[in-house]
Design an enzyme around this catalytic site. Structure first.
Site, PDB file in Angstrom:
ATOM      1  N   HIS A 193       9.927   0.529   2.565  1.00  0.00           N
ATOM      2  CA  HIS A 193      10.864  -0.592   2.561  1.00  0.00           C
ATOM      3  C   HIS A 193      12.287  -0.101   2.848  1.00  0.00           C
ATOM      4  CE1 HIS A 193       7.535  -2.372   0.239  1.00  0.00           C
ATOM      5  NE2 HIS A 193       8.000  -3.538   0.644  1.00  0.00           N
ATOM      6  N   ASP A 267       2.354  -4.620   8.227  1.00  0.00           N
ATOM      7  CA  ASP A 267       3.240  -4.809   7.087  1.00  0.00           C
ATOM      8  C   ASP A 267       4.512  -5.464   7.635  1.00  0.00           C
ATOM      9  OD1 ASP A 267       4.124  -4.705   4.471  1.00  0.00           O
ATOM     10  OD2 ASP A 267       3.702  -2.567   4.213  1.00  0.00           O
TER      11      ASP A 267
END
Length: 523
Positions: A193, A267
């Site tokens: 992230h 993702d």
């Protein structure tokens, strides 16, 4: 959906079907409606921000499906969420199951399959037909900031068996399962992230550790696999190329070598490993070039539009062929026909029928998996007729993937429920804790002390100072490494209701847990 329907769809609608988008709030936003109407957006993802109650989610799913089937080719949506259990549980009204590492501590394939079916029934009743679970990463790095307790453990064979069983449970009730994060995010010390992790292992090691759970899930018939934004130079030859946008990984390895013909989902392309590299829009084009079917852009309308338009431009300029878009579209529609059907969501009474089963199974999993690593001084059980001092640490989520719901009061409430009169001492870590009498009963509730030096220091001082003390790790079993002198150490792997209730009963001596650590604690 018939082949001629795909052939007759305008290009913008075909491309829209390949995207999964998120939005803010508990009702469809103007932006999400625009994406559905303009591009025939094919897939929606829910986060905690979209979820307030079962009735609200049911109504939201029905409204979105109605919106989608009223435009374009009238195709239904995949509505997805991450209901892994434990620290990643988007549904938060007391029915969530413990997380995967606690299930790993049970080491029971039948239990994992039952967990999948139970979660699936609840999701299905709310109109959710795609669960972005199970996690198939092998967590063998104690410093992993993003996987950790989301994994079943460190043994590739057991991760594969448990993950396959959970996926089969989900799919037995017509909710698609999505194994993640291929080729493996378990041995990283960086959160994708926030940056691009690199797994530098050679191919033989990857074949021995990272790949087997995904191979098992593929052989077990899993519907979907999610890519990871991690670099694997042993496969690609490039330390700066995320696996998500690598043809060598997605087509060469996953499609051709491992024989996966299911849905390949990215993702989120707004994660920094992509967004701060090639960028979200270019990443969408690259991911389709690499072999991905469904492109996830979870948060920002501007980036969602830009990514869709980038793919449209790539087709119009010849960089991508329309046949390539059709190939993914056919695959998506194949699974929609199988899993979505005509349903636009269940009814709230149907959800209520799931509640008792979910809570009962949560207790069964917790009583099986909560792990009393040791009680060398025979400190347990504590005496419920005596005061119990509870030293708790504040804690926040370890990664943006998690739901930030931890509150030390959750532990205190569970202890009161089993009959303890307690005195709470809640600190950030590093402060001195003054408990007047040396012979008092104390439970020190750690929350990821392994990554918090102040918390670790306080924990070690408590272990040295007090004899009648038990350490209860409610987030990270690796916390034992910072207080190896703890004579009594209990771990729940997460702070789900069932896990904390079982921990309280264990401390009171009314439950004997049988879990075994599915990971090795570093010396």
């Amino acid at each position: 959906m018939q082949t001629q329907t795909v052939a007759s769809m305008p290009l913008a609608q075909k491309v829209g079907q390949l995207f999964m988008a998120g939005f803010d709030g508990s009702e469809p936003t103007a932006g999400s409606r625009e994406l559905i109407r303009e591009y025939n957006l094919g897939n929606i993802i829910y986060f905690s921000r979209n979820i307030t109650s079962p009735s609200q989610v049911t109504a939201l799913s029905a409204e979105l499906q109605s919106e989608a089937t009223a435009v374009g080719a009238g195709l239904p949506l995949f509505i997805a969420t991450d209901q892994e259990g434990g620290v990643v549980s988007r549904l938060n009204w007391g029915t969530q199951l413990p997380g995967q590492m606690l299930i790993g501590a049970c080491d029971d394939d039948a239990m994992a399959r039952k967990a999948g079916a139970t979660v699936g029934r609840e999701l299905r009743s709310l109109g959710i037909n795609l669960n972005l679970a199970p996690v198939l990463d092998v967590n063998n790095n104690p410093d992993n900031p993003v996987i950790g307790v989301r994994s079943f453990g460190e043994d590739p064979e057991r991760v594969g068996a448990l993950g396959t069983a959970m996926a089969q449970g989900l799919q037995s009730v017509d909710v698609s399962a999505c194994g993640k994060h291929f080729p493996g995010h378990g041995d990283t010390a960086v959160d994708s992230h926030l940056d691009l992790p690199v797994v530098a292992h050679e191919r033989p090691r990857l074949e021995r550790v990272e790949f087997p759970p995904f191979e098992a899930a593929i052989q077990g018939g899993i519907d979907a696999i999610m890519t990871t934004h991690v670099a694997f130079p042993a496969i690609t030859g490039d330390e700066e190329l995320p696996a998500t946008i690598s043809p060598e990984v997605q087509t060469g390895l996953l499609r051709e070598e491992l024989g996966f013909d299911g849905l390949l989902i990215t993702d989120c392309l707004e994660m920094d490993a992509i967004a701060e590299g090639v960028g979200t829009a270019e990443g969408a084009v690259c991911a389709i070039e690499a072999g991905c079917d469904m492109i996830t852009v979870s948060h920002t309308l501007e980036r969602q539009r830009a990514a869709i338009e980038a793919v449209l431009t790539a087709v119009r300029t010849g960089r991508l062929t329309e046949e390539r878009i059709d190939r993914s579209l056919h695959r998506i529609q194949r699974y929609k026909q199988q899993r979505v059907g005509e349903s636009a969501g269940g009814e709230v009474p149907e959800w209520r029928r799931c509640v008792a089963t979910s809570k009962q199974l949560a207790s069964e999993i917790a009583e099986c998996g909560v792990t009393l690593v040791r009680d060398d001084s025979e400190t347990l059980p504590f005496d419920t007729s005596r005061r119990l001092h509870v030293v708790s640490f504040t804690g926040t989520r370890g990664s943006p993937a998690e739901d930030d719901r931890y509150d030390p009061e959750l532990v205190a409430a569970a202890l009161r429920e089993v009959g303890f009169e307690i005195t709470t001492h809640t600190i950030a870590g590093g402060e001195a804790v003054d408990i007047a009498a040396a012979n008092e009963q104390i439970v020190a509730v750690s929350y990821d002390a392994l990554s918090n030096t102040a918390q670790a220091a306080t924990l070690r001082s408590l272990v040295v100072e007090y004899e009648q003390l038990a350490v209860l790790a409610v987030r990270n079993p690796y916390d034992l490494a910072v207080c190896p002198g703890a004579a009594t150490f209990l771990t729940t792997y997460d702070y789900s209701p069932g896990a904390l209730q079982t921990a309280a009963k264990t401390l009171a001596g009314t439950v004997d847990t049988t879990g075994s650590l599915p990971v090795t604690i570093p010396e």
